[in-house]
Design a protein around this motif. Sequence first.
Motif, PDB file in Angstrom:
ATOM      1  N   CYS A 156      94.457  56.124  -0.083  1.00  0.00           N
ATOM      2  CA  CYS A 156      94.050  56.304  -1.471  1.00  0.00           C
ATOM      3  C   CYS A 156      93.097  55.192  -1.892  1.00  0.00           C
ATOM      4  N   LYS A 158      92.165  54.942  -5.219  1.00  0.00           N
ATOM      5  CA  LYS A 158      92.155  54.946  -6.682  1.00  0.00           C
ATOM      6  C   LYS A 158      92.656  53.643  -7.303  1.00  0.00           C
ATOM      7  N   TYR A 159      93.517  52.948  -6.617  1.00  0.00           N
ATOM      8  CA  TYR A 159      94.043  51.675  -7.106  1.00  0.00           C
ATOM      9  C   TYR A 159      94.566  51.732  -8.531  1.00  0.00           C
ATOM     10  N   CYS A 160      95.420  52.712  -8.817  1.00  0.00           N
ATOM     11  CA  CYS A 160      96.123  52.706 -10.103  1.00  0.00           C
ATOM     12  C   CYS A 160      96.852  51.352 -10.177  1.00  0.00           C
ATOM     13  N   PHE A 162      99.614  50.205 -11.052  1.00  0.00           N
ATOM     14  CA  PHE A 162     101.039  50.031 -10.731  1.00  0.00           C
ATOM     15  C   PHE A 162     101.343  50.285  -9.266  1.00  0.00           C
ATOM     16  N   CYS A 163     100.382  50.805  -8.495  1.00  0.00           N
ATOM     17  CA  CYS A 163     100.709  51.475  -7.227  1.00  0.00           C
ATOM     18  C   CYS A 163     100.381  50.648  -5.979  1.00  0.00           C
ATOM     19  N   VAL A 165     100.386  52.026  -2.859  1.00  0.00           N
ATOM     20  CA  VAL A 165      99.916  52.904  -1.776  1.00  0.00           C
ATOM     21  C   VAL A 165      98.568  52.491  -1.171  1.00  0.00           C
ATOM     22  N   PRO A 166      97.534  52.187  -1.981  1.00  0.00           N
ATOM     23  CA  PRO A 166      96.248  51.838  -1.360  1.00  0.00           C
ATOM     24  C   PRO A 166      96.349  50.624  -0.414  1.00  0.00           C
ATOM     25  N   GLN A 200      97.928  61.714   0.015  1.00  0.00           N
ATOM     26  CA  GLN A 200      98.123  60.993  -1.255  1.00  0.00           C
ATOM     27  C   GLN A 200      97.288  61.613  -2.367  1.00  0.00           C
ATOM     28  N   ASN A 201      96.136  62.162  -2.025  1.00  0.00           N
ATOM     29  CA  ASN A 201      95.249  62.812  -2.993  1.00  0.00           C
ATOM     30  C   ASN A 201      94.575  63.974  -2.295  1.00  0.00           C
ATOM     31  N   ASN A 239      95.599  64.832  -7.635  1.00  0.00           N
ATOM     32  CA  ASN A 239      95.357  63.894  -8.732  1.00  0.00           C
ATOM     33  C   ASN A 239      94.432  64.545  -9.760  1.00  0.00           C
ATOM     34  N   ARG A 278      94.218  55.181 -14.703  1.00  0.00           N
ATOM     35  CA  ARG A 278      94.297  56.540 -14.151  1.00  0.00           C
ATOM     36  C   ARG A 278      92.944  57.260 -14.255  1.00  0.00           C
TER      37      ARG A 278
HETATM   38 FE1  F3S Z   1      96.597  56.530  -5.444  1.00  0.00          FE
HETATM   39 FE2  F3S Z   1      98.899  55.512  -6.136  1.00  0.00          FE
HETATM   40 FE3  F3S Z   1      97.181  56.148  -7.977  1.00  0.00          FE
HETATM   41  S1  F3S Z   1      98.541  56.900  -4.479  1.00  0.00           S
HETATM   42  S2  F3S Z   1      96.109  57.861  -7.164  1.00  0.00           S
HETATM   43  S3  F3S Z   1      96.889  54.584  -6.442  1.00  0.00           S
HETATM   44  S4  F3S Z   1      99.351  56.531  -8.054  1.00  0.00           S
END
Ligand code: F3S
Length: 439
Positions: A156, A158-160, A162-163, A165-166, A200-201, A239, A278
């Motif tokens: 991913c 996007k680097y939201c 809070f997340c 995952v990236p 993830q997206n 997303n 977001r």
């Molecule tokens: Fe990616 Fe996590 Fe946002 S997987 S879209 S950074 S919620």
Amino acid sequence: MKQTYIKTWGCQMNEYDSSMIAKYLEKTGQYSMTTNSEKADILVLNTCSIREKAQEKVFHQLGRWKKLKNKNPNVIIAVGGCVATQEGEEIFKRSKHVDIIFGTQSLHKLPKMISEIEKKRKFLIDISFPELDKFNCSLPVQKKGYTASVSIMEGCNKYCTFCIVPYTRGKEISRPSDDILFEISNLAENGIREVNLLGQNVNAYQGPTFNGKTCFFSELLRLISEIDGIDRIRFTTSNPLEFTDDIIEVYKDTPKLVSFLHLPVQSGSNKILKLMKRSYTTEKYEKIIEKLIEARPNIQISSDFIVGFPGESKEDFQQTINFIKKINFDMSYSFIYSSRPGTPASEMKDEINLKEKKERLYILQNYINKQTMSWSRRMLGSIQSVLVEGISKNNPMELYGKTENNRIVNFYGSSKIIGKFAQVKINKVHTHNLKGTLL
Ligand code: F3S
Ligand code: SAH
């Protein structure tokens, strides 16, 4: 044959990865899988770090496995997944009995790492991100009855705020479209009737084609729908950011694509969405839903929600509740915000106490549950297409299967229809399942 026990935590991607780990190990002809950790020669922990206490949970589990290793010093312990990628060598420092650390993108190297450990017992680590290497194996994976998951992209960008995952899965990368189509055709030949495309997206998918072009998500969906034997297509997670009109168009002309979409909104407050980075507003989200309903009038939407994000006022929370009612979300996932080390949100001031957060979660889940029930009640008297999965566990006279909108239906019928689609009339609605009559 050496016995391998795999413990998996976390999302469907991790489940998918674990099935690949099993496949890579079995392919060597030296390892088979066991469900009994006490008898295992190799213990694999596939970890998740999306929310709270991920690290703690890992070390507790490793503590339990240490006892097994004390009994049998030849046992090999391997830790993979998101916590492994994030913590790296720190895991060796805290748990001296761990032999191998491997990352989300280096799981295919596990068999080689295990055989090296067997030769000379010294710990090994590989948490590199060799793009897509792990998919270079074409045997079908992760079949659950007549449904199979197929990973189409990873990572991913996007680097939201809070997340995590990236940082644990790396940047977005799509598998070549032909590899995916080949894998799904293979699954269809092996009796699979429904595929769940994972990533993830997934809507950010842009995979290379055999002739050097790019295949986008909408096109991939149409190509998959042409595969004989595959009659139902789902995907998760998408997303709102790249949920473009060409994807919405697919709902118009591709009946194999289910009338159910998981499209996480996270919050109904534009202030919070901005703090979360977001990159969309509630208005933009609503617009997507409007277009989707136009394309597919009976579509049902589910979402993920985070409550108690830093700065979420009572008013912001109320906006989320209002939005839940407005969109009329079906069954959804909701979580209390959890600060993840290294993410921008972890630096934000978090003034809401845990009691308040728990109350907000309770209120939100109550609304969602009510709406889920009312969506189910709407199905009373309707005829549903059900993918028959097997004989009911509670009543051997009954079959069970799944509707397009993820409801389990129990009904009387011959076991000959297991693995096929059946038309079932819904005549009772319970919280966790529906009852119906086979037509
Ligand atoms: Fe990616 Fe996590 Fe946002 S997987 S879209 S950074 S919620
Ligand atoms: N790609 C998806 C999200 C995948 S993560 C998307 O764009 O929405 C799965 C879900 O876990 C998220 O939707 C979010 O609701 C939840 N989540 C992720 N990080 C979280 C955190 N730090 N605290 C609480 N929930 C979190």
